[in-house]
Design an enzyme around this catalytic site. Structure first.
Site, mmCIF file in Angstrom:
data_model
loop_
_atom_site.group_PDB
_atom_site.id
_atom_site.type_symbol
_atom_site.label_atom_id
_atom_site.label_comp_id
_atom_site.label_asym_id
_atom_site.label_seq_id
_atom_site.Cartn_x
_atom_site.Cartn_y
_atom_site.Cartn_z
ATOM 1 N N ALA B 143 1.212 -1.282 5.895
ATOM 2 C CA ALA B 143 1.631 -2.684 5.852
ATOM 3 C C ALA B 143 1.307 -3.405 7.161
ATOM 4 C CB ALA B 143 3.135 -2.783 5.575
ATOM 5 N N GLU B 144 0.585 -2.731 8.039
ATOM 6 C CA GLU B 144 0.213 -3.373 9.304
ATOM 7 C C GLU B 144 -1.320 -3.413 9.417
ATOM 8 O OE1 GLU B 144 2.888 -2.128 12.534
ATOM 9 O OE2 GLU B 144 4.398 -1.650 11.048
ATOM 10 N N MET B 145 -1.915 -2.537 10.211
ATOM 11 C CA MET B 145 -3.369 -2.619 10.360
ATOM 12 C C MET B 145 -4.123 -1.766 9.344
ATOM 13 S SD MET B 145 -3.418 -2.770 14.548
ATOM 14 C CE MET B 145 -5.192 -2.936 14.800
#
Lengths: 355, 355
Positions: B143-145
């Site tokens: 859910a980030e990079m």
């Protein structure tokens, strides 16, 4: 074949120059090439260019820089101008096309903001007359920053630092925090994003050693083959509109049927699949290429352009020479101090990430 | 009540100090307050702190800065460390929680990267022992990079400039482009992100005029009421773990049932809903507050903490005084030149925006 009068004139000029170039030889060939190049291209000036109806001042530039880097002006408050026009990577994002609010994917490759001030108009279809008109687009586009002018103005008005900076930048206005001034400040900052002193600029200013032999050969080919008919002036493009596929229509992956280019602006049938000639300054920094962003190699882009725009197949050596010349268009980027943004307050609008 | 030995010791120390403070009065009250404060808090040093197992060198810092700002290390190639730890806005994003790859919404507010080097461990639950361990997390989080170590290394290896920078930063290694060194370089850069010279630092260094009367009153309250039992040291927090809601459980909007905090790290029942005490340096720059990011006003955050952690209702004046003190924790951010990233090549991995 869709040709404007301007376009025909440019093609004719280039042909005359190219013929002159081909006729010269021996000791004077170098001089002739430089003389011809100086007639077609112009170096990037070393001073910030003037902008129509918007005098560039330090105060506007400083404000515009904050606005350019401030993600809170987008609905989600995580997307800034710099997200897709990344000043650290040639003024563009990674591509192929931009990803914006709600992870929506844009239709076209982000054009670079560097040297954009030298373009005759903004966007691939030229729908914005200048950078202040351009600046009002992405901030509102639903697949980009997805904000409203009210969100922008409420955000700016919620922070006293911003209000003071607008007063300094627009000292003669009673209520300077307006959407128009927001755009003008961004335009002023973007006018500073010029990249002078590329090897090719040094060459145009008379230093014959600024290009190596391969680059000179590439420059001669660039003129002789007709590339410079569309890619000329200060920005080596960005001045006029041409069909993408003048001699041969590219396949749908490069030219999606749904995007008719400048037709959407003019509604003229002759403008279907017509786009602004890409400005080629710093082109080596900006893969992937074309409005659809599907070509990742500069050499491949050169080969394709020759094929579809000029109807010519270049040799491997010619392609390499032209790429070498294009590499000479990489200029010097000014140092930019990363801005510390004004601090949000209790009245700053909250982020909205709904799609 | 979940209390570690360390925690109990801190609470006991603070109580003793607070009693001493309350007993003093008159002309010596100011001196006593400063003496007490110096025992509980420490100023941010003016030099870059040393980092365990990773000597900070200029070469690592320069490399780490590029990595921190390079979105091409994410799968989509549009999210960098700086997207959620924005150095222009207190080292955090707009919140409440971060939006990442695929427009997925994270579970917790991004903790600030500024002064993070002074925390005993990283993340809200302390699951990373240090900044180099921390740096390997978000780059891989879906859910980030949403990248893989392979994506990171392939990207770095595709650009000769990066390879050379790794060689300079890790000169004794035959193959320096590793995921571990990627993390070490980021840690070295982040170690430079300290914000010394806040008014409170000047006060701790002996300048009694660095705080105004309201701020001193807030400091005294901060100690007397017990805030400094958890929020102490250089970072005014970030040193130990405490239940969020020691005296009263906050409602589910602030303490979502699904996020059990440090329990996920230790699996100890006593660590359910336990979080690292938030470091309060520059807290005025970093709304919204708490791991759930639902409180947008610093005054409201102070009132809430007093209620749920200390079981005390502060007066309006007391809340204002503590907020005034917290405003004295805003330090000086170093100037950061926005980095010009190495140019992608034909072998650089392409962006992937699939969710």
């Amino acid at each position: 074949m869709n040709k404007s009068i301007r376009e025909l004139r440019l093609v004719a000029e280039a042909s005359v120059l190219a013929i002159g170039l081909l006729m010269s030889s021996g000791a004077n060939a170098d001089d002739d090439l430089m003389r011809t190049a100086k007639q077609i291209f112009h170096p990037i000036p070393s001073v910030i260019p003037a902008v129509k109806d918007n005098p560039v001042t330090h105060e506007k530039v400083e404000l515009g820089k904050l606005l350019f880097f401030d993600p809170r002006l987008s609905a989600s408050e995580i997307i800034s101008c710099n997200t897709c026009r990344n000043l650290g990577s040639g003024g563009v994002d990674a591509g192929p096309t931009s990803v914006g609010h709600g992870w929506k994917v844009g239709l076209r490759r982000a054009p670079t903001v560097y040297n954009a001030v030298f373009n005759a108009a903004q966007f691939w279809d030229g729908r914005a007359a200048d950078l202040k008109a351009q600046a009002t687009g992405p901030v509102q586009a639903s697949a980009e920053m997805n904000a409203t002018p009210d969100h922008v103005l409420d955000t700016l008005n919620s922070m006293a630092t911003y209000v003071a900076l607008f007063k300094n930048a627009f000292p003669n206005e009673a209520r300077p925090v307006t959407f128009e001034n927001f755009a003008k400040a961004i335009e002023a900052f973007e006018a500073t994003l010029i990249t002078p002193a590329a090897p090719f600029d040094q060459y145009l200013e008379g230093n014959t050693h600024a290009l190596n032999d391969q680059q000179k050969s590439g420059l001669a080919l660039f003129i002789e083959k007709g590339c410079s008919a569309c890619h000329n002036g200060i920005n080596i493009g960005g001045q006029a509109y041409f069909p993408f596929g003048m001699m041969k229509k590219p396949d749908a992956s490069l030219l999606p049927a749904a995007d008719k280019g400048r037709f959407a602006v003019t509604k003229a049938v002759g403008d279907e699949y017509v786009f602004r000639a890409a400005p080629l300054r710093n082109v080596a920094l900006r893969a992937p290429y074309f409005h659809s962003g599907q070509v990742w190699s500069l050499k491949q882009a050169v080969a394709l352009m020759s094929e579809i725009q000029l109807g010519a197949k270049l040799s491997d050596e010619e392609e390499n020479d032209i790429v070498a010349f294009l590499n000479s268009l990489t200029g010097r980027v000014s140092k930019i101090e990363y801005p510390i943004l004004p601090t949000r307050t209790n009245t700053t609008p909250k982020p909205s990430i709904d799609r």
